[in-house]
Motif scaffolding. Structure first.
Motif, short mmCIF file in Angstrom:
data_model
loop_
_atom_site.label_atom_id
_atom_site.label_comp_id
_atom_site.label_asym_id
_atom_site.label_seq_id
_atom_site.Cartn_x
_atom_site.Cartn_y
_atom_site.Cartn_z
N LEU A 23 0.84 -1.20 0.00
CA LEU A 23 0.00 0.00 0.00
C LEU A 23 0.87 1.25 0.00
CD1 LEU A 23 -2.80 -0.98 2.56
CD2 LEU A 23 -2.76 -1.32 0.09
N TYR A 24 0.43 2.24 -0.75
CA TYR A 24 1.13 3.53 -0.83
C TYR A 24 0.11 4.65 -0.66
CZ TYR A 24 4.98 0.86 -2.93
OH TYR A 24 5.98 -0.04 -3.17
N GLY A 71 -7.26 3.58 -4.45
CA GLY A 71 -8.19 3.51 -3.34
C GLY A 71 -8.80 4.87 -3.06
N PRO A 72 -9.24 5.10 -1.84
CA PRO A 72 -9.89 6.37 -1.51
C PRO A 72 -8.88 7.51 -1.36
CG PRO A 72 -9.74 4.98 0.43
CD PRO A 72 -9.24 4.15 -0.72
N ARG A 118 -4.13 13.02 -0.27
CA ARG A 118 -3.37 12.07 -1.06
C ARG A 118 -4.23 10.83 -1.33
NH1 ARG A 118 2.23 10.97 1.76
NH2 ARG A 118 0.90 10.99 3.63
N VAL A 119 -3.87 10.12 -2.40
CA VAL A 119 -4.66 8.97 -2.84
C VAL A 119 -4.00 7.68 -2.36
CG1 VAL A 119 -5.54 7.71 -4.84
CG2 VAL A 119 -5.51 10.20 -4.86
N ALA A 120 -4.79 6.82 -1.75
CA ALA A 120 -4.29 5.50 -1.37
C ALA A 120 -4.20 4.63 -2.62
CB ALA A 120 -5.22 4.85 -0.35
N ALA A 121 -3.17 3.80 -2.68
CA ALA A 121 -2.94 2.96 -3.85
C ALA A 121 -2.39 1.61 -3.42
CB ALA A 121 -1.98 3.63 -4.84
N ALA A 122 -2.72 0.59 -4.20
CA ALA A 122 -2.21 -0.75 -3.95
C ALA A 122 -1.49 -1.25 -5.19
CB ALA A 122 -3.36 -1.70 -3.60
N VAL A 127 -14.24 -0.11 0.07
CA VAL A 127 -13.42 1.09 -0.09
C VAL A 127 -12.24 0.81 -1.02
CG1 VAL A 127 -11.98 2.74 1.15
CG2 VAL A 127 -14.12 1.96 2.15
N PHE A 128 -11.68 -0.38 -0.93
CA PHE A 128 -10.48 -0.73 -1.71
C PHE A 128 -10.74 -2.07 -2.38
CE2 PHE A 128 -6.10 1.18 -1.06
CZ PHE A 128 -5.69 0.90 -2.35
N ASN A 129 -10.73 -2.11 -3.71
CA ASN A 129 -10.99 -3.34 -4.45
C ASN A 129 -9.95 -3.49 -5.55
OD1 ASN A 129 -12.03 -5.63 -5.61
ND2 ASN A 129 -14.01 -4.75 -6.14
#
Length: 411
Positions: free
Chosen positions: A62-63, A99-100, A106-110, A241-243
């Motif tokens: 996750l970032y 992600g959200p 900032r944007v969450a990212a996987a 929220v995160f898919n």
């Protein structure tokens, strides 16, 4: 709904059937049952349940990155390039999921490897499952502590090695082995300002961590019993929220595409039903009109050709008329033509009824006066091939109604 946790370090060449921890929840996310079994056995036990899967922290990273654009499609397009400096692999080997947007804008990212996504897809499809969502396990614990606080607590999830969860307001949740926590915290606290070095430890001893003398340490009880059910409820949210099932994996592993078109399909079905009903009513109306016309044709045939047996009235009428026209004075068509020509010569007579055979005809006329009736009779008498007989006449306020019999002369 079923929530399953993918095993850590799961590979395509892993020996034997894959056993997976699972949790069965009701509609509000409350835990109903749990176990550890294969996906095939789970499908036999719950063949109609919906399923979502959790990805262990060892398989997804996750970032949190700053992306100025707001449109979702633009965020997805910019995400790989925003993370390029943090990654050691080629971008085309990795799958990126946005992600959200967090409170710090900032944007969450996987980030996960494509090979893992393909392997997980095949794993579930072979067992007969279709995933609704594939979520990072760490994200279920994204409750943000106050600014400047690093919160450390034990993970409630059954994993190969005991894990701890580290959360902070300025970073995505991190799950790691407790043996690595001391080294990670030293580096993480060194990057913080002194006033932001607050460490909350829940069930984790501070002795082996060596956080430093300028770090404020707050300790609390082990929260593991209280963490699982809130995380399961978060995993069963209507819209996760995160898919990770985005891009090339959205259509193959997510809900069937036809579900998104249910409204359109229902509307199309209603329209087809209306059209089918309308077609049926029109067919029924035309059938009634056909029967009515057929009855009128039969009635006219019986009146006009009383001596003929009715087989095909239309064809018989046509043959009678054609035969009358071609046979000179011997046909009904010629007789009918001559009578009509004489009676309508001045355009004032109305023929209300007639009965005809090839040799004679009875007609009922309506004229304005007896003078017009005599004119018609004179026209008929002027034809040498015809013989006319007045069978009766009635006078009324609207004119004169007369019945004439016209037949061919013997001479």
């Amino acid at each position: 709904m079923l929530i399953v946790l993918l095993p850590e370090h799961l590979q395509p060449d892993s020996p034997g059937p894959v056993r997976i921890h699972w949790w069965h929840t009701d509609r509000d996310g409350s835990l109903v049952d749990a176990g550890h079994d294969t996906l095939e056995a789970l499908h036999d036990q719950y063949p109609t349940e919906r399923m979502r899967a959790l990805v262990p922290p060892s398989a997804v990273t996750l970032y949190r990155v700053r992306i100025p654009v707001r449109k979702a499609s633009a965020v997805r397009a910019a995400l790989p390039f925003a993370l390029e400096d943090f990654l050691s692999q080629e971008l085309d080997e990795l799958h990126f999921a946005a992600g959200p947007r967090r409170p710090d804008d900032r944007v969450a990212a996987a980030v996960v490897e494509h090979s893992n996504m393909v392997f997980w897809q095949e794993l579930f499809e072979q067992a007969g499952w279709r995933l609704e969502a594939l979520m990072p396990l760490s994200e279920l614990h994204a409750e943000l502590p106050p600014a400047g606080v690093l919160r450390v607590q034990h993970s409630p999830w059954p994993t190969d090695m005991p894990l701890v969860i580290v959360t902070a307001a300025d970073q995505e949740p991190v799950m790691m082995e407790e043996s690595l926590l001391g080294f990670w915290l030293q580096r993480r606290l060194a990057d913080r300002d002194p006033e932001d070095r607050i460490l909350e430890l829940y069930g984790v001893g501070a002795g082996a961590l060596n956080p430093g003398g300028d770090t404020q340490v707050i300790t609390g009880p082990d929260l593991r019993p209280e963490l699982l059910e809130p995380a399961l409820r978060r995993a069963t949210d209507t819209r996760p929220v995160f898919n990770l099932l985005t891009g090339p994996y959205a259509s193959s592993m997510a809900a069937p595409p036809w579900r998104k078109m249910r409204t359109t399909m229902i509307a199309a079905g209603v329209l087809l039903a209306v059209l089918a009903t309308q077609f049926g009513l029109e067919t029924w109306t035309l059938a009634r009109e056909r029967d009515r016309l057929q009855a009128e044709i039969n009635s006219l045939f019986d009146t006009t050709l009383p001596t003929s047996r009715r087989v095909d009235p239309v064809t018989q009428f046509r043959e009678a008329l054609e035969g009358g026209g071609s046979s000179g004075n011997g046909g009904m068509g010629g007789l009918l033509y001559e009578v009509l020509a004489a009676s309508s010569k001045d355009g004032k007579a109305e023929i209300r009824e007639f009965r005809a055979t090839p040799v004679d005809m009875e007609i009922e006329l309506h004229v304005a006066s007896f003078a017009e009736l005599e004119t018609i009779r004179a026209n008929l008498a002027a034809k040498p091939a015809l013989r006319e007989t007045l069978q009766g006449a009635d006078s009324g306020t609207e004119g004169v109604t007369a019945r004439l019999k016209v037949e061919r002369s013997e001479s």
